[in-house]
Scaffold this motif. Sequence first.
Motif, PDB file in Angstrom:
ATOM      1  N   ALA A   1     -13.247 -12.399   1.590  1.00 43.54           N
ATOM      2  CA  ALA A   1     -13.170 -11.776   0.338  1.00 43.54           C
ATOM      3  C   ALA A   1     -12.110 -10.666   0.359  1.00 43.54           C
ATOM      4  CB  ALA A   1     -14.585 -10.974   0.100  1.00 43.54           C
ATOM      5  N   TYR A   2     -11.951  -9.935   1.195  1.00 38.97           N
ATOM      6  CA  TYR A   2     -10.724  -9.189   1.311  1.00 38.97           C
ATOM      7  C   TYR A   2      -9.364  -9.568   1.057  1.00 38.97           C
ATOM      8  CZ  TYR A   2     -12.802  -4.453   3.184  1.00 38.97           C
ATOM      9  OH  TYR A   2     -13.455  -3.172   3.264  1.00 38.97           O
ATOM     10  N   ALA A   3      -9.147 -10.978   1.678  1.00 39.48           N
ATOM     11  CA  ALA A   3      -7.918 -11.563   1.635  1.00 39.48           C
ATOM     12  C   ALA A   3      -7.808 -12.134   0.169  1.00 39.48           C
ATOM     13  CB  ALA A   3      -8.027 -12.740   2.577  1.00 39.48           C
ATOM     14  N   ASP A   4      -8.890 -12.455  -0.578  1.00 34.43           N
ATOM     15  CA  ASP A   4      -8.615 -12.885  -1.691  1.00 34.43           C
ATOM     16  C   ASP A   4      -8.430 -11.778  -2.892  1.00 34.43           C
ATOM     17  OD1 ASP A   4      -9.335 -15.546  -1.292  1.00 34.43           O
ATOM     18  OD2 ASP A   4     -11.533 -15.346  -1.864  1.00 34.43           O
ATOM     19  N   ALA A   5      -9.124 -10.600  -2.293  1.00 28.83           N
ATOM     20  CA  ALA A   5      -8.917  -9.450  -3.203  1.00 28.83           C
ATOM     21  C   ALA A   5      -7.368  -8.886  -3.036  1.00 28.83           C
ATOM     22  CB  ALA A   5      -9.954  -8.290  -3.082  1.00 28.83           C
ATOM     23  N   GLY A   6      -6.773  -9.430  -1.981  1.00 25.81           N
ATOM     24  CA  GLY A   6      -5.355  -8.973  -1.730  1.00 25.81           C
ATOM     25  C   GLY A   6      -4.903  -7.776  -0.687  1.00 25.81           C
ATOM     26  N   ASP A   7      -6.107  -7.399  -0.008  1.00 29.15           N
ATOM     27  CA  ASP A   7      -6.065  -6.367   0.784  1.00 29.15           C
ATOM     28  C   ASP A   7      -6.129  -7.088   2.257  1.00 29.15           C
ATOM     29  OD1 ASP A   7      -6.363  -4.166   2.482  1.00 29.15           O
ATOM     30  OD2 ASP A   7      -7.858  -3.336   1.478  1.00 29.15           O
ATOM     31  N   THR A   8      -4.922  -7.484   2.656  1.00 27.42           N
ATOM     32  CA  THR A   8      -4.515  -8.332   3.992  1.00 27.42           C
ATOM     33  C   THR A   8      -4.820  -7.419   5.271  1.00 27.42           C
ATOM     34  OG1 THR A   8      -2.988  -9.935   2.579  1.00 27.42           O
ATOM     35  CG2 THR A   8      -2.830  -9.618   5.187  1.00 27.42           C
ATOM     36  N   PRO A   9      -4.390  -6.248   5.107  1.00 24.14           N
ATOM     37  CA  PRO A   9      -4.934  -5.259   6.443  1.00 24.14           C
ATOM     38  C   PRO A   9      -6.280  -5.332   6.623  1.00 24.14           C
ATOM     39  CG  PRO A   9      -3.129  -4.325   5.274  1.00 24.14           C
ATOM     40  CD  PRO A   9      -3.548  -5.407   4.589  1.00 24.14           C
ATOM     41  N   ARG A  10      -7.010  -4.980   5.518  1.00 23.90           N
ATOM     42  CA  ARG A  10      -8.368  -4.944   5.886  1.00 23.90           C
ATOM     43  C   ARG A  10      -9.159  -6.171   6.051  1.00 23.90           C
ATOM     44  NH1 ARG A  10      -9.902  -0.528   1.340  1.00 23.90           N
ATOM     45  NH2 ARG A  10      -9.539   1.376   2.446  1.00 23.90           N
ATOM     46  N   ALA A  11      -8.489  -7.476   5.480  1.00 24.84           N
ATOM     47  CA  ALA A  11      -8.900  -8.769   5.760  1.00 24.84           C
ATOM     48  C   ALA A  11      -8.917  -8.860   7.322  1.00 24.84           C
ATOM     49  CB  ALA A  11      -8.287  -9.531   5.089  1.00 24.84           C
ATOM     50  N   ARG A  12      -7.698  -8.559   7.816  1.00 21.04           N
ATOM     51  CA  ARG A  12      -7.419  -8.849   9.293  1.00 21.04           C
ATOM     52  C   ARG A  12      -8.131  -7.831  10.163  1.00 21.04           C
ATOM     53  NH1 ARG A  12      -3.398 -11.296  12.216  1.00 21.04           N
ATOM     54  NH2 ARG A  12      -3.093 -10.759  14.089  1.00 21.04           N
ATOM     55  N   ARG A  13      -8.476  -6.743  10.128  1.00 26.32           N
ATOM     56  CA  ARG A  13      -9.207  -5.916  10.706  1.00 26.32           C
ATOM     57  C   ARG A  13     -10.982  -6.344  10.802  1.00 26.32           C
ATOM     58  NH1 ARG A  13      -6.197  -1.596   8.433  1.00 26.32           N
ATOM     59  NH2 ARG A  13      -8.124  -1.029   7.222  1.00 26.32           N
ATOM     60  N   THR A  14     -11.358  -6.946   9.343  1.00 30.75           N
ATOM     61  CA  THR A  14     -12.594  -7.521   9.413  1.00 30.75           C
ATOM     62  C   THR A  14     -12.826  -8.758  10.047  1.00 30.75           C
ATOM     63  OG1 THR A  14     -12.923  -6.270   6.915  1.00 30.75           O
ATOM     64  CG2 THR A  14     -14.553  -8.031   7.513  1.00 30.75           C
ATOM     65  N   MET A  15     -11.755  -9.824   9.924  1.00 30.31           N
ATOM     66  CA  MET A  15     -11.902 -10.734  10.792  1.00 30.31           C
ATOM     67  C   MET A  15     -11.823 -10.581  12.142  1.00 30.31           C
ATOM     68  SD  MET A  15     -12.187 -14.053  10.485  1.00 30.31           S
ATOM     69  CE  MET A  15     -11.602 -14.500   8.955  1.00 30.31           C
ATOM     70  N   GLN A  16     -11.096  -9.464  12.703  1.00 30.74           N
ATOM     71  CA  GLN A  16     -11.271  -9.131  14.245  1.00 30.74           C
ATOM     72  C   GLN A  16     -12.507  -8.672  14.495  1.00 30.74           C
ATOM     73  OE1 GLN A  16      -7.805  -6.133  13.994  1.00 30.74           O
ATOM     74  NE2 GLN A  16      -6.487  -7.952  14.816  1.00 30.74           N
ATOM     75  N   HIS A  17     -13.231  -7.948  13.562  1.00 27.33           N
ATOM     76  CA  HIS A  17     -14.540  -7.556  13.838  1.00 27.33           C
ATOM     77  C   HIS A  17     -15.560  -8.628  14.028  1.00 27.33           C
ATOM     78  CE1 HIS A  17     -18.063  -4.736  13.761  1.00 27.33           C
ATOM     79  NE2 HIS A  17     -18.484  -5.420  12.848  1.00 27.33           N
ATOM     80  N   ALA A  18     -15.326  -9.797  12.885  1.00 23.45           N
ATOM     81  CA  ALA A  18     -16.061 -10.904  12.918  1.00 23.45           C
ATOM     82  C   ALA A  18     -15.891 -11.745  14.354  1.00 23.45           C
ATOM     83  CB  ALA A  18     -15.733 -11.529  11.890  1.00 23.45           C
ATOM     84  N   ILE A  19     -14.579 -11.587  14.876  1.00 27.45           N
ATOM     85  CA  ILE A  19     -14.291 -12.256  16.109  1.00 27.45           C
ATOM     86  C   ILE A  19     -14.996 -11.562  17.224  1.00 27.45           C
ATOM     87  CG2 ILE A  19     -12.406 -12.712  17.764  1.00 27.45           C
ATOM     88  CD1 ILE A  19     -10.731 -13.115  15.206  1.00 27.45           C
ATOM     89  N   ARG A  20     -15.030 -10.326  17.267  1.00 30.95           N
ATOM     90  CA  ARG A  20     -15.734  -9.566  18.353  1.00 30.95           C
ATOM     91  C   ARG A  20     -16.903  -9.992  18.330  1.00 30.95           C
ATOM     92  NH1 ARG A  20     -11.855  -5.940  16.777  1.00 30.95           N
ATOM     93  NH2 ARG A  20     -13.481  -4.542  15.526  1.00 30.95           N
ATOM     94  N   LEU A  21     -17.924  -9.867  17.138  1.00 33.91           N
ATOM     95  CA  LEU A  21     -19.315 -10.198  16.903  1.00 33.91           C
ATOM     96  C   LEU A  21     -19.529 -11.814  17.409  1.00 33.91           C
ATOM     97  CD1 LEU A  21     -20.089  -8.657  13.648  1.00 33.91           C
ATOM     98  CD2 LEU A  21     -20.789  -7.988  15.914  1.00 33.91           C
ATOM     99  N   HIS A  22     -18.766 -12.547  17.180  1.00 35.69           N
ATOM    100  CA  HIS A  22     -18.923 -13.994  17.438  1.00 35.69           C
ATOM    101  C   HIS A  22     -18.641 -14.104  18.934  1.00 35.69           C
ATOM    102  CE1 HIS A  22     -17.521 -18.245  18.219  1.00 35.69           C
ATOM    103  NE2 HIS A  22     -18.601 -18.518  17.144  1.00 35.69           N
ATOM    104  N   ALA A  23     -18.073 -13.517  19.500  1.00 32.05           N
ATOM    105  CA  ALA A  23     -17.669 -13.655  21.173  1.00 32.05           C
ATOM    106  C   ALA A  23     -18.875 -12.954  21.807  1.00 32.05           C
ATOM    107  CB  ALA A  23     -16.491 -12.813  21.608  1.00 32.05           C
ATOM    108  N   ALA A  24     -19.542 -11.837  21.263  1.00 29.99           N
ATOM    109  CA  ALA A  24     -20.593 -11.382  21.690  1.00 29.99           C
ATOM    110  C   ALA A  24     -21.896 -11.842  21.501  1.00 29.99           C
ATOM    111  CB  ALA A  24     -20.702  -9.875  21.153  1.00 29.99           C
ATOM    112  N   SER A  25     -21.927 -12.836  20.916  1.00 33.07           N
ATOM    113  CA  SER A  25     -23.231 -13.622  20.422  1.00 33.07           C
ATOM    114  C   SER A  25     -23.418 -14.771  21.332  1.00 33.07           C
ATOM    115  CB  SER A  25     -22.956 -14.113  18.902  1.00 33.07           C
ATOM    116  OG  SER A  25     -22.279 -15.093  18.573  1.00 33.07           O
ATOM    117  N   GLY A  26     -22.368 -15.195  22.112  1.00 29.60           N
ATOM    118  CA  GLY A  26     -22.342 -16.036  23.070  1.00 29.60           C
ATOM    119  C   GLY A  26     -21.978 -17.488  22.536  1.00 29.60           C
TER     120      GLY A  26
END
Length: 153
Positions: free
Chosen positions: A122-147
């Motif tokens: 949604a951030y990427a669709d709204a045109g906010d690439t820096p926040r989209a990347r930071r949010t995806m990095q957060h999702a990646i960390r959560l995914h890695a922590a979930s096993g």
Amino acid sequence: MTSRTGFFALSAVLLLVAVICVGEGVQLIATGKPLGIGLGVCAFVIPGIGVWFLRQTVRFGRASERMARELEAEGGLPVDELRRTPGGRIDRASADEVFARRQDEAEAAPGDWRVWFRLAVAYADAGDTPRARRTMQHAIRLHAASGPAPVAG
């Protein structure tokens, strides 16, 4: 040219330039002069930083793709529900509506990587690439922590 093809072409150029810089650095250090040695060391450090950034970008892309495939298998990929202008651009008001909904989902389930992945889109669709990347990095960390994902059998 697709973005993937462009990425690989630029990556190849970066690696070629890194090899050339390291070769020049070796020659500069071999001069034995203080200025040559200093420039030679820089010729090692700068390409090293470039290669590190390239590695981080590749890791980010692979993790994002892996999560997208997992979400697709679950039927949880975000559906493109955005209105578009006659020229094909995303309507800003539509992107803001979807963003608000995705943000509410992320606030309701802060530990779920899936909602953070959808918020990043949604951030990427709204045109906010820096926040989209930071949010995806957060999702990646959560995914890695979930096993690891369960294996379908």
